[in-house]
Enzyme design. Structure first.
Site, PDB file in Angstrom:
ATOM      1  N   PRO A   9      48.299  35.326  49.660  1.00 43.95           N
ATOM      2  CA  PRO A   9      48.482  36.142  50.861  1.00 43.95           C
ATOM      3  C   PRO A   9      47.199  36.815  51.344  1.00 43.95           C
ATOM      4  O   PRO A   9      46.367  37.254  50.558  1.00 43.95           O
ATOM      5  CB  PRO A   9      49.518  37.185  50.439  1.00 43.95           C
ATOM      6  N   ASN A  10      47.065  36.854  52.639  1.00 39.51           N
ATOM      7  CA  ASN A  10      46.001  37.520  53.381  1.00 39.51           C
ATOM      8  C   ASN A  10      44.646  36.820  53.303  1.00 39.51           C
ATOM      9  O   ASN A  10      43.704  37.252  53.952  1.00 39.51           O
ATOM     10  CB  ASN A  10      45.850  38.989  52.956  1.00 39.51           C
ATOM     11  N   ARG A  17      39.262  40.920  57.516  1.00 46.28           N
ATOM     12  CA  ARG A  17      39.755  42.067  56.750  1.00 46.28           C
ATOM     13  C   ARG A  17      38.723  42.557  55.736  1.00 46.28           C
ATOM     14  O   ARG A  17      38.051  41.775  55.096  1.00 46.28           O
ATOM     15  CB  ARG A  17      41.064  41.722  56.042  1.00 46.28           C
ATOM     16  N   TYR A  22      35.560  41.791  50.706  1.00 48.60           N
ATOM     17  CA  TYR A  22      35.708  40.341  50.651  1.00 48.60           C
ATOM     18  C   TYR A  22      34.584  39.564  51.332  1.00 48.60           C
ATOM     19  O   TYR A  22      34.528  38.340  51.215  1.00 48.60           O
ATOM     20  CB  TYR A  22      37.058  39.937  51.261  1.00 48.60           C
ATOM     21  N   ASN A  73      43.792  31.173  44.036  1.00 49.54           N
ATOM     22  CA  ASN A  73      43.577  32.596  44.228  1.00 49.54           C
ATOM     23  C   ASN A  73      44.931  33.153  44.643  1.00 49.54           C
ATOM     24  O   ASN A  73      45.301  33.093  45.812  1.00 49.54           O
ATOM     25  CB  ASN A  73      42.521  32.872  45.297  1.00 49.54           C
ATOM     26  N   ALA A  76      47.155  39.112  45.959  1.00 44.99           N
ATOM     27  CA  ALA A  76      47.973  40.233  45.466  1.00 44.99           C
ATOM     28  C   ALA A  76      49.061  39.780  44.499  1.00 44.99           C
ATOM     29  O   ALA A  76      49.473  40.552  43.629  1.00 44.99           O
ATOM     30  CB  ALA A  76      48.592  40.981  46.645  1.00 44.99           C
ATOM     31  N   HIS A  79      49.000  40.125  40.443  1.00 48.84           N
ATOM     32  CA  HIS A  79      49.409  41.307  39.693  1.00 48.84           C
ATOM     33  C   HIS A  79      50.923  41.501  39.661  1.00 48.84           C
ATOM     34  O   HIS A  79      51.404  42.400  38.973  1.00 48.84           O
ATOM     35  CB  HIS A  79      48.754  42.549  40.309  1.00 48.84           C
ATOM     36  N   ASP A  86      54.861  31.419  35.956  1.00 48.37           N
ATOM     37  CA  ASP A  86      55.740  30.435  35.321  1.00 48.37           C
ATOM     38  C   ASP A  86      55.538  29.038  35.896  1.00 48.37           C
ATOM     39  O   ASP A  86      55.610  28.043  35.169  1.00 48.37           O
ATOM     40  CB  ASP A  86      57.203  30.859  35.449  1.00 48.37           C
ATOM     41  N   GLU A  97      41.675  30.330  38.015  1.00 54.21           N
ATOM     42  CA  GLU A  97      41.998  31.448  38.905  1.00 54.21           C
ATOM     43  C   GLU A  97      40.708  32.025  39.455  1.00 54.21           C
ATOM     44  O   GLU A  97      39.759  32.255  38.702  1.00 54.21           O
ATOM     45  CB  GLU A  97      42.762  32.515  38.109  1.00 54.21           C
ATOM     46  N   HIS A  99      38.947  35.028  42.156  1.00 52.66           N
ATOM     47  CA  HIS A  99      39.069  36.232  42.991  1.00 52.66           C
ATOM     48  C   HIS A  99      37.710  36.542  43.580  1.00 52.66           C
ATOM     49  O   HIS A  99      36.703  36.533  42.862  1.00 52.66           O
ATOM     50  CB  HIS A  99      39.571  37.423  42.176  1.00 52.66           C
ATOM     51  N   LEU A 100      37.663  36.803  44.861  1.00 55.40           N
ATOM     52  CA  LEU A 100      36.408  37.134  45.532  1.00 55.40           C
ATOM     53  C   LEU A 100      35.831  38.444  45.007  1.00 55.40           C
ATOM     54  O   LEU A 100      34.645  38.546  44.734  1.00 55.40           O
ATOM     55  CB  LEU A 100      36.634  37.236  47.044  1.00 55.40           C
ATOM     56  N   SER A 101      36.680  39.459  44.885  1.00 63.58           N
ATOM     57  CA  SER A 101      36.227  40.758  44.401  1.00 63.58           C
ATOM     58  C   SER A 101      36.424  40.841  42.897  1.00 63.58           C
ATOM     59  O   SER A 101      37.180  40.058  42.312  1.00 63.58           O
ATOM     60  CB  SER A 101      37.006  41.883  45.095  1.00 63.58           C
ATOM     61  N   ARG A 106      38.303  47.527  40.685  1.00 70.32           N
ATOM     62  CA  ARG A 106      39.102  48.051  41.797  1.00 70.32           C
ATOM     63  C   ARG A 106      40.210  48.958  41.285  1.00 70.32           C
ATOM     64  O   ARG A 106      40.168  49.442  40.165  1.00 70.32           O
ATOM     65  CB  ARG A 106      39.629  46.875  42.632  1.00 70.32           C
ATOM     66  N   ARG A 110      45.235  46.568  39.980  1.00 63.63           N
ATOM     67  CA  ARG A 110      44.650  45.234  40.112  1.00 63.63           C
ATOM     68  C   ARG A 110      44.025  44.729  38.813  1.00 63.63           C
ATOM     69  O   ARG A 110      43.596  43.590  38.734  1.00 63.63           O
ATOM     70  CB  ARG A 110      43.586  45.221  41.205  1.00 63.63           C
TER      71      ARG A 110
END
Length: 164
Positions: A9-10, A17, A22, A73, A76, A79, A86, A97, A99-101, A106, A110
């Site tokens: 998402p996002n 954003r 990001y 990725n 959200a 978490h 699963d 996996e 993640h940009l940040s 954070r 997170r």
């Protein structure tokens, strides 16, 4: 070999954003770089983005028998989603996996990834370059798996020949 890149998402809002977190790069630009790397290494690559948890679960499941590796990725959902965790565990496909940040720098909520324990590895905090690192890592994993399968096939052929 086929790699499926799944974006949560996002991530479709990258470049718009929270650029302070990001960065300014758009998702399409990240995907273009990944595609170039895939082509250089003779991999097929497919991209999928959804803001909906169930669609992400469905796409992971569709990788079974269709993909050799997954780069994800979960954003959200990292978490919160036992369902995505699963699904990754169920398909048993090498998964990285990204993640940009740096999720560990954070907010406290997170810091816990539900998906990382069922992934081969996690890349966090490297910005868009993290996707390149994931491509390098996935290329190495798939090469090692291919070599292991070839070695096993040779060993089985040698055993069959010895028994004949």
């Amino acid at each position: 070999m086929k790699i499926v890149v799944i974006q949560g998402p996002n991530l479709n809002m990258l470049g718009i954003r929270e650029q302070n977190i990001y960065g300014p790069m758009k998702l399409e630009d990240i995907h273009a770089q990944m595609k170039a790397f895939a082509e250089q290494n003779n991999h097929e690559i497919e991209f999928f983005q959804s803001n909906l948890e169930g669609e992400i679960v469905d796409r992971i499941q569709e990788c079974l028998g269709d993909a050799d590796g997954i780069i994800i990725n979960p954003a959200a959902y990292t978490h919160t989603s036992i369902a995505i965790r699963d699904a990754i565990a169920a398909v048993k496909i090498p998964t990285l996996e990204v993640h940009l940040s740096n999720i560990y720098q954070r907010e406290e909520f997170r810091h816990k990834s539900l998906t990382a324990p069922v992934c081969a590895g996690q890349i966090t905090g490297m910005g868009p370059y993290g996707y390149h690192l994931a491509m390098v890592g996935m290329n190495q994993m798939l090469t090692e798996i291919k070599m292991m399968k070839e070695h096993q096939a040779k060993m089985q052929a040698a055993q069959a020949q010895a028994q004949a």
